[in-house]
Scaffold this active site. Structure first.
Site, mmCIF file in Angstrom:
data_model
loop_
_atom_site.group_PDB
_atom_site.id
_atom_site.type_symbol
_atom_site.label_atom_id
_atom_site.label_comp_id
_atom_site.label_asym_id
_atom_site.label_seq_id
_atom_site.Cartn_x
_atom_site.Cartn_y
_atom_site.Cartn_z
ATOM 1 N N CYS A 54 0.863 -1.177 0.000
ATOM 2 C CA CYS A 54 0.000 0.000 0.000
ATOM 3 C C CYS A 54 0.904 1.232 0.000
ATOM 4 O O CYS A 54 2.125 1.103 -0.042
ATOM 5 C CB CYS A 54 -1.006 -0.012 1.157
ATOM 6 S SG CYS A 54 -0.322 0.157 2.802
ATOM 7 N N CYS B 111 -2.085 1.620 -4.147
ATOM 8 C CA CYS B 111 -0.847 2.318 -4.518
ATOM 9 C C CYS B 111 -0.817 2.687 -5.990
ATOM 10 O O CYS B 111 0.124 3.320 -6.455
ATOM 11 C CB CYS B 111 0.391 1.535 -4.114
ATOM 12 S SG CYS B 111 0.534 -0.102 -4.827
ATOM 13 N N CYS C 265 3.006 1.006 -8.068
ATOM 14 C CA CYS C 265 3.341 -0.395 -7.842
ATOM 15 C C CYS C 265 3.905 -0.983 -9.128
ATOM 16 O O CYS C 265 3.309 -0.847 -10.186
ATOM 17 C CB CYS C 265 2.110 -1.179 -7.411
ATOM 18 S SG CYS C 265 1.530 -0.749 -5.775
#
Length: 135
Positions: A11, A85, A89
């Site tokens: 996250c 995210c 990511c």
């Protein structure tokens, strides 16, 4: 060489959702799964409301610290679970990805974090059942 599956929870701050998910998976899977967590922009400490909510169910995450998402960690993981995210990511071909749409517990009290904690548990239980069938 380990045959345990490796799960990485990611996250933004690695202070709430990913820490609770990692705590649940460690608690439910024991040493049958390698559990990792990281953040695209890690906070300094784990969210105190997340710590309290997990403590209420007998899981201690006070020893955890937010960690930055590293390329090698993501690349070596079998399953990558992202939680808000977005584009920060990394995507690795051949990896199993899950994107869990969960409310961000940042800035919320424990009362608001409990339902998030419980939703994470349900998702972790489902993931663990799927991993058990494939290993």
């Amino acid at each position: 060489m380990s045959t345990r599956p490796s799960v990485l929870f990611v996250c933004v701050h690695n202070a709430g959702r990913s820490q609770m998910a990692a705590g649940w998976l460690r608690h439910l899977a024991g040493d049958t799964v390698e559990v990792l967590s990281a953040g695209s922009a890690p906070a300094e400490t784990v969210n105190p409301a997340a710590v309290q909510a997990m403590r209420e169910v007998g899981i201690d995450i006070t020893d955890q610290t937010p960690k930055p998402l590293e390329y090698a960690t993501a690349e070596s993981s079998d399953v990558i679970v992202t939680m808000g995210c977005g584009d920060t990511c990394p995507v690795f071909p051949g990896k199993r990805y899950e994107d869990w749409q969960l409310e961000d517990p940042a800035g919320k009290g424990v009362e608001a974090v409990r339902p998030i904690r419980d939703e994470i548990r349900a998702r972790v239980e489902k993931l663990l059942a799927e991993l058990s069938r494939t290993t």
